[in-house]
Design an enzyme around this catalytic site. Structure first.
Site, PDB file in Angstrom:
ATOM      1  N   HIS A  79       0.857  -1.101  -0.057  1.00  0.00           N
ATOM      2  CA  HIS A  79       0.111  -0.121  -0.155  1.00  0.00           C
ATOM      3  C   HIS A  79       0.973   1.352  -0.033  1.00  0.00           C
ATOM      4  CE1 HIS A  79      -2.864   2.811   1.225  1.00  0.00           C
ATOM      5  NE2 HIS A  79      -2.830   2.773   2.541  1.00  0.00           N
ATOM      6  N   ASP A  83       2.731   6.588   5.182  1.00  0.00           N
ATOM      7  CA  ASP A  83       3.074   6.000   6.568  1.00  0.00           C
ATOM      8  C   ASP A  83       3.550   4.569   6.435  1.00  0.00           C
ATOM      9  OD1 ASP A  83       0.152   5.399   5.704  1.00  0.00           O
ATOM     10  OD2 ASP A  83      -0.363   4.442   7.687  1.00  0.00           O
ATOM     11  N   TYR A 192     -10.744   2.525  14.730  1.00  0.00           N
ATOM     12  CA  TYR A 192      -9.941   2.413  13.574  1.00  0.00           C
ATOM     13  C   TYR A 192     -11.052   1.803  12.399  1.00  0.00           C
ATOM     14  CZ  TYR A 192      -6.035   0.466  10.492  1.00  0.00           C
ATOM     15  OH  TYR A 192      -5.328   0.239   9.342  1.00  0.00           O
TER      16      TYR A 192
HETATM   17 FE1  FEO Z   1      -3.701   3.619   4.451  1.00  0.00          FE
HETATM   18 FE2  FEO Z   1      -1.733   2.847   7.280  1.00  0.00          FE
HETATM   19  O1  FEO Z   1      -2.129   3.650   5.420  1.00  0.00           O
END
Ligand code: FEO
Length: 397
Positions: A79, A83, A192
């Site tokens: 991804h 981050d 989350y």
């Molecule tokens: Fe969608 Fe933890 O980045």
């Protein structure tokens, strides 16, 4: 390097101090982690994901010290969000030859972010990479939660690396979910899910259905944030399946703002009516509470009541921001109503009702309006509505 099981290591970063994520959108009171994994096969050692840019030198130094960058044979970028990709620039400056395995969309999004022509190897569902003794099997997972996302399954180890899915923003404690404070762990897991994954609920269910059909043995799930699921790892998968449906708990969220305690009096009357039924009423002032927390409470609730005084023919700033966030969640199966006090024109309740409709909330009554402080009969009407509203939610279960 922390050994998770034979030939699988955590080489990530714990960000204890992180209090906001996605810029300032998302509160992370328990910090977070950027989980990166090293898989050592007989012939190849691969790194799966990296970390956020501010930690890139620490991350690279750690890999150099404990492994040696020359020992890495490939980078898997599941991804491209910063981050997880933020250390790629440093790593690939030192190892420009390193193959970068990602989806076609991942390549496109990495190039758009870093403007680099790295040694990309694009993969799709069904493609594999033999490490010697273990084989990586790639599974595209678009919109969980970006179009580029993919999962990686380690054949021969029975480990699933699902990137952002099944994670939590949780830096505290040990490495494994079964060693954590369960209250905090599940609070962070649902927070989350509600704030990051819920908008893509249809894709969540479809991906879980696909994974189940693949019938892969799964002994461990290693997400890219937070703790690792080792004891009964499928518990988080089953939870995601439940959350991805019309999920509701025995509660109503009353989210409101107030100027002179008039809309607050309306909120409290609604709450009294709701609690007569045994249902929980959570009365939350939007101007005094954290948006991530409020959106999570809305996601958990069977009913959502929203209130605001009328201010300059509109709603309060806090409620405007909250209603925008509510629309992002793509809520399912919620009922609600709007209320608010005013001095004269009184547009707020009708405006809030429109926002609720746009947030896919079924309107169950109202909107309720009071000119300044509600009279006793208006308070009684609100109490009675709260009670009837809650009974309706209970009977719909
Ligand atoms: Fe969608 Fe933890 O980045």
């Amino acid at each position: 390097m922390i050994e998770l099981k034979k030939d699988l290591y955590w080489v990530g970063i714990k960000d204890w101090e992180l209090k906001k994520f996605h810029g300032d959108e998302f509160s992370t009171p328990s910090g977070s982690s950027y989980n990166s994994y090293l898989v050592k096969g007989r012939e190849k050692t691969v790194l799966v994901d990296t970390c956020w840019g501010p930690f890139k030198e620490e991350f690279i130094h750690h890999l150099e010290t404990h492994l040696g960058l020359d020992k890495i044979d490939a980078l898997i970028c599941q991804h491209s969000e910063s981050d997880h990709s933020g250390a790629m620039t440093s790593l690939l400056e030192r190892r420009p030859d390193l193959p970068v395995y990602c989806t076609a969309k991942g390549k496109q999004m990495l190039m758009a972010q870093y403007h680099k022509e790295w040694n990309f190897v694009t993969v799709k569902t069904g493609d594999t990479l033999d490490l010697g003794g273990y084989t990586l099997q790639f599974v595209e997972a678009p919109m969980l939660h970006w179009p580029d996302t993919m999962f990686t399954y380690i054949q021969g180890m029975a480990v699933l690396l699902p990137n952002d899915a099944f994670g939590q923003h949780y830096a505290f404690g040990p490495m494994f979910a079964d060693e954590a404070d369960p209250c905090l762990l599940w609070k962070e897991a649902i927070t989350y899910y509600a704030n990051i994954v819920a908008p893509y609920a249809k894709m969540v269910r479809a991906k879980i259905d696909q994974l189940k059909k693949m019938n892969l043995p799964i002994e461990m799930i290693c997400p890219s944030h937070g703790l690792i699921w080792r004891d009964d790892p499928m518990q988080i998968v089953e939870k995601y399946y439940e959350w991805a449906g019309p999920y509701k708990e025995n509660q109503v969220a009353i989210l409101y703002d107030t100027m002179w305690h008039e809309s607050k009096a309306m909120a409290e009357a609604l709450a009294r009516g709701i609690t007569r039924t045994g249902m929980v009423a959570k009365v939350i002032n939007a101007a005094k509470n954290d948006e991530t927390f409020m959106l999570t409470e809305a996601f958990r609730s069977a009913g959502i009541l929203v209130g605001s005084p009328t201010i300059n023919n509109g709603i309060s700033h806090a409620m405007a921001a909250l209603m925008e966030g509510l629309k992002h969640l793509k809520l399912q199966g919620k009922k609600g109503a709007a209320f608010g006090s005013c001095g004269w024109s009184g547009e707020a309740p009708a405006l809030l009702q429109k926002h609720l409709e746009e947030a896919n909330v079924e309107i169950a009554g109202g909107p309720f309006k009071a000119i300044h402080m509600p009279y006793e009969d208006q308070i009684a009407e609100l109490e009675n509505f709260g009670e009837a509203f809650a009974k309706g939610l209970i009977s719909a279960e």
